[in-house]
Design a protein around this motif. Structure first.
Motif, PDB file in Angstrom:
ATOM      1  N   ASN A   5       0.843  -1.206   0.000  1.00 44.23           N
ATOM      2  CA  ASN A   5       0.000   0.000   0.000  1.00 44.23           C
ATOM      3  C   ASN A   5       0.876   1.252   0.000  1.00 44.23           C
ATOM      4  OD1 ASN A   5      -2.865  -1.173   0.558  1.00 44.23           O
ATOM      5  ND2 ASN A   5      -1.532  -2.183   2.058  1.00 44.23           N
ATOM      6  N   PRO A   6       1.534   1.550  -1.109  1.00 45.74           N
ATOM      7  CA  PRO A   6       2.420   2.718  -1.145  1.00 45.74           C
ATOM      8  C   PRO A   6       1.635   4.017  -1.007  1.00 45.74           C
ATOM      9  CG  PRO A   6       2.166   1.784  -3.342  1.00 45.74           C
ATOM     10  CD  PRO A   6       1.511   0.829  -2.395  1.00 45.74           C
ATOM     11  N   PRO A   7       2.282   5.073  -0.493  1.00 44.99           N
ATOM     12  CA  PRO A   7       1.609   6.365  -0.374  1.00 44.99           C
ATOM     13  C   PRO A   7       1.457   7.005  -1.749  1.00 44.99           C
ATOM     14  CG  PRO A   7       3.915   6.596   0.181  1.00 44.99           C
ATOM     15  CD  PRO A   7       3.687   5.125  -0.046  1.00 44.99           C
ATOM     16  N   PRO A   8       0.577   8.010  -1.891  1.00 44.40           N
ATOM     17  CA  PRO A   8       0.439   8.698  -3.184  1.00 44.40           C
ATOM     18  C   PRO A   8       1.766   9.289  -3.676  1.00 44.40           C
ATOM     19  CG  PRO A   8      -1.362   9.279  -1.715  1.00 44.40           C
ATOM     20  CD  PRO A   8      -0.392   8.496  -0.902  1.00 44.40           C
ATOM     21  N   THR A   9       2.494   9.934  -2.765  1.00 44.29           N
ATOM     22  CA  THR A   9       3.813  10.468  -3.126  1.00 44.29           C
ATOM     23  C   THR A   9       4.847  10.201  -2.040  1.00 44.29           C
ATOM     24  OG1 THR A   9       3.246  12.646  -2.218  1.00 44.29           O
ATOM     25  CG2 THR A   9       2.921  12.315  -4.591  1.00 44.29           C
ATOM     26  N   ARG A  10       4.485  10.410  -0.776  1.00 42.78           N
ATOM     27  CA  ARG A  10       5.448  10.247   0.317  1.00 42.78           C
ATOM     28  C   ARG A  10       4.713   9.958   1.614  1.00 42.78           C
ATOM     29  NH1 ARG A  10       8.209  15.797  -0.079  1.00 42.78           N
ATOM     30  NH2 ARG A  10       7.605  15.452  -2.246  1.00 42.78           N
ATOM     31  N   GLY A  11       5.414   9.314   2.541  1.00 37.75           N
ATOM     32  CA  GLY A  11       4.831   9.033   3.854  1.00 37.75           C
ATOM     33  C   GLY A  11       5.914   8.597   4.815  1.00 37.75           C
ATOM     34  N   ALA A  12       5.716   8.893   6.085  1.00 33.88           N
ATOM     35  CA  ALA A  12       6.659   8.482   7.127  1.00 33.88           C
ATOM     36  C   ALA A  12       5.872   7.901   8.287  1.00 33.88           C
ATOM     37  CB  ALA A  12       7.504   9.664   7.596  1.00 33.88           C
ATOM     38  N   VAL A  13       6.440   6.890   8.931  1.00 32.08           N
ATOM     39  CA  VAL A  13       5.764   6.265  10.062  1.00 32.08           C
ATOM     40  C   VAL A  13       6.796   5.701  11.028  1.00 32.08           C
ATOM     41  CG1 VAL A  13       5.554   4.021   8.886  1.00 32.08           C
ATOM     42  CG2 VAL A  13       3.939   4.625  10.711  1.00 32.08           C
ATOM     43  N   ALA A  14       6.504   5.841  12.311  1.00 30.45           N
ATOM     44  CA  ALA A  14       7.317   5.212  13.351  1.00 30.45           C
ATOM     45  C   ALA A  14       6.676   3.874  13.686  1.00 30.45           C
ATOM     46  CB  ALA A  14       7.374   6.101  14.591  1.00 30.45           C
ATOM     47  N   VAL A  15       7.484   2.817  13.792  1.00 34.06           N
ATOM     48  CA  VAL A  15       6.938   1.495  14.067  1.00 34.06           C
ATOM     49  C   VAL A  15       7.578   0.882  15.308  1.00 34.06           C
ATOM     50  CG1 VAL A  15       6.411   1.090  11.635  1.00 34.06           C
ATOM     51  CG2 VAL A  15       8.541   0.233  12.571  1.00 34.06           C
ATOM     52  N   GLY A  16       6.779   0.122  16.016  1.00 31.09           N
ATOM     53  CA  GLY A  16       7.190  -0.600  17.209  1.00 31.09           C
ATOM     54  C   GLY A  16       6.016  -1.484  17.588  1.00 31.09           C
ATOM     55  N   ARG A  17       5.917  -1.845  18.837  1.00 26.47           N
ATOM     56  CA  ARG A  17       4.727  -2.563  19.276  1.00 26.47           C
ATOM     57  C   ARG A  17       3.647  -1.579  19.699  1.00 26.47           C
ATOM     58  NH1 ARG A  17       4.904  -5.065  23.579  1.00 26.47           N
ATOM     59  NH2 ARG A  17       3.322  -6.607  23.107  1.00 26.47           N
ATOM     60  N   GLY A  18       4.025  -0.322  19.869  1.00 30.48           N
ATOM     61  CA  GLY A  18       3.061   0.675  20.327  1.00 30.48           C
ATOM     62  C   GLY A  18       2.743   0.513  21.798  1.00 30.48           C
ATOM     63  N   GLN A  19       3.553  -0.282  22.481  1.00 32.75           N
ATOM     64  CA  GLN A  19       3.393  -0.519  23.921  1.00 32.75           C
ATOM     65  C   GLN A  19       4.781  -0.511  24.547  1.00 32.75           C
ATOM     66  OE1 GLN A  19       1.441  -4.270  24.350  1.00 32.75           O
ATOM     67  NE2 GLN A  19      -0.417  -3.633  23.283  1.00 32.75           N
ATOM     68  N   GLY A  20       4.914   0.178  25.651  1.00 34.35           N
ATOM     69  CA  GLY A  20       6.213   0.257  26.296  1.00 34.35           C
ATOM     70  C   GLY A  20       6.354  -0.756  27.416  1.00 34.35           C
ATOM     71  N   VAL A  21       7.577  -1.074  27.738  1.00 37.89           N
ATOM     72  CA  VAL A  21       7.867  -1.901  28.906  1.00 37.89           C
ATOM     73  C   VAL A  21       8.861  -1.124  29.762  1.00 37.89           C
ATOM     74  CG1 VAL A  21       9.693  -3.159  27.656  1.00 37.89           C
ATOM     75  CG2 VAL A  21       8.725  -4.125  29.740  1.00 37.89           C
ATOM     76  N   ARG A  22       8.546  -0.999  31.040  1.00 37.76           N
ATOM     77  CA  ARG A  22       9.457  -0.296  31.948  1.00 37.76           C
ATOM     78  C   ARG A  22      10.682  -1.177  32.184  1.00 37.76           C
ATOM     79  NH1 ARG A  22       8.236   4.196  34.241  1.00 37.76           N
ATOM     80  NH2 ARG A  22       5.998   3.861  33.940  1.00 37.76           N
ATOM     81  N   MET A  23      11.842  -0.565  32.199  1.00 40.04           N
ATOM     82  CA  MET A  23      13.081  -1.340  32.298  1.00 40.04           C
ATOM     83  C   MET A  23      13.169  -2.134  33.595  1.00 40.04           C
ATOM     84  SD  MET A  23      14.593  -1.087  29.445  1.00 40.04           S
ATOM     85  CE  MET A  23      16.190  -1.813  29.824  1.00 40.04           C
ATOM     86  N   SER A  24      12.619  -1.611  34.677  1.00 40.12           N
ATOM     87  CA  SER A  24      12.636  -2.360  35.940  1.00 40.12           C
ATOM     88  C   SER A  24      11.800  -3.627  35.829  1.00 40.12           C
ATOM     89  CB  SER A  24      12.122  -1.485  37.085  1.00 40.12           C
ATOM     90  OG  SER A  24      10.809  -1.027  36.819  1.00 40.12           O
ATOM     91  N   GLU A  25      10.678  -3.566  35.091  1.00 39.50           N
ATOM     92  CA  GLU A  25       9.829  -4.740  34.904  1.00 39.50           C
ATOM     93  C   GLU A  25      10.518  -5.767  34.014  1.00 39.50           C
ATOM     94  OE1 GLU A  25       6.221  -3.193  33.311  1.00 39.50           O
ATOM     95  OE2 GLU A  25       5.719  -2.040  35.121  1.00 39.50           O
ATOM     96  N   LEU A  26      11.173  -5.273  32.954  1.00 41.29           N
ATOM     97  CA  LEU A  26      11.914  -6.169  32.067  1.00 41.29           C
ATOM     98  C   LEU A  26      13.051  -6.848  32.824  1.00 41.29           C
ATOM     99  CD1 LEU A  26      12.594  -7.310  29.274  1.00 41.29           C
ATOM    100  CD2 LEU A  26      13.808  -5.182  28.771  1.00 41.29           C
ATOM    101  N   ALA A  27      13.758  -6.073  33.650  1.00 43.82           N
ATOM    102  CA  ALA A  27      14.867  -6.628  34.431  1.00 43.82           C
ATOM    103  C   ALA A  27      14.378  -7.678  35.420  1.00 43.82           C
ATOM    104  CB  ALA A  27      15.591  -5.507  35.162  1.00 43.82           C
ATOM    105  N   GLU A  28      13.218  -7.456  36.002  1.00 46.49           N
ATOM    106  CA  GLU A  28      12.683  -8.410  36.977  1.00 46.49           C
ATOM    107  C   GLU A  28      12.336  -9.738  36.305  1.00 46.49           C
ATOM    108  OE1 GLU A  28      11.468 -10.071  40.507  1.00 46.49           O
ATOM    109  OE2 GLU A  28      12.645  -8.262  40.127  1.00 46.49           O
TER     110      GLU A  28
END
Length: 279
Positions: free
Chosen positions: A204-227
């Motif tokens: 689905n290309p844009p008509p001329t140009r487009g930009a988007v940021a991608v990720g999971r759209g959900q954050g994980v706090r580093m303390s929770e990840l470390a635990e």
């Protein structure tokens, strides 16, 4: 749809080729340097995906001034050939490092985020993006993808990529260093989801140009990840009060969903389990 991939770094390109199947051509350095072969290959292509978030020479540090020249030189070859082949959709895949870290947790990365490259490699990425956008038109659309920290395993090296793999790798020694205070929030994305998102944009290309940021759209706090890593390995987290060069913050999931049909499927728990099993 036939797609060429340039900037192969042995990681994202592998999964993207797997996603696209036989209608995919990797543009090796030898092909890029061949003034006859490259145009012949592109004549049958509908799109080029250029992996634009790293130096062509991966032995160089991100802050090395030489990186800027190498990124520009490689991109000039791509841009020149795109302009001479009508109908090619150019997709540039880079990182969120062209943006500053959000100042608040409710501030998200999006196409409207301010631009302030964090290092020489990010400067090179932005130069390529801006150069491509100068020539974007309906016959030569340009899509810019800026991605959160990409997780997964490089098949060639069987080596884990991304912050989760890094923490799990260090945990094998009985302790692991956690950047920041533990309060910071990070968005991550699995490489398979990224490949599927790139495929969605190609479809689905844009008509001329487009930009988007991608990720999971959900954050994980580093303390929770470390635990989670600590409980799985028995290793002790060591917090560093300095945030270092990490990209903190969350991608705007609403904007991402408006632009890309594919929704992230690999959970943070899946990513952690993959990282632990790869040690």
């Amino acid at each position: 749809m036939r797609v060429a991939i340039s900037g192969d770094e042995g990681f994202i390109a592998h999964y993207l080729k797997e996603e696209l199947g036989d209608e995919c051509q990797i543009l090796t350095p030898d092909i890029l340097a061949d003034e006859e072969m490259l145009p012949a290959i592109l004549a049958s292509c509908n799109a080029i995906v250029h992996l634009n978030g790293h130096s062509p020479d991966q032995s160089l540090e991100r802050s090395d001034q030489e990186v800027l020249r190498l990124m520009r030189d490689e991109a000039r070859v791509i841009l020149k050939n795109v302009q001479s082949h009508q109908g090619i959709h150019l997709v540039l895949v880079g990182s969120l490092r062209v943006h500053p870290n959000p100042r608040r947790e409710d501030e998200y990365y999006s196409s409207e985020s301010p631009l302030s490259p964090r290092d020489i490699t990010a400067e090179g990425q932005l130069w390529v993006e801006e150069s491509a956008l100068e020539h974007a038109m309906d016959t030569h659309p340009v899509s810019i993808i800026r991605t959160a920290n990409v997780q997964g395993i490089s098949p060639a090296e069987n080596k884990g990529h991304g912050v989760v793999h890094h923490l799990c790798r260090e945990a094998m020694f009985g302790f692991f260093n956690v950047p920041g205070t533990g309060e910071e929030v990070k968005d991550v994305i699995h490489v398979k989801d990224l490949a599927s998102m790139i495929k969605s944009i190609l479809d689905n290309p844009p008509p001329t140009r487009g930009a988007v940021a991608v990720g999971r759209g959900q954050g994980v706090r580093m303390s929770e990840l470390a635990e989670i890593v600590s409980q799985a390995t028995g290793a002790s987290p060591q917090y560093n009060s300095q945030p270092g060069e990490e990209v903190w913050g969350i991608v705007d999931g609403w904007e991402m969903g408006q632009r890309i049909e594919h929704k992230p499927e690999v959970s943070i728990q899946d990513i952690i389990e993959e990282a632990l099993s790869n040690q």
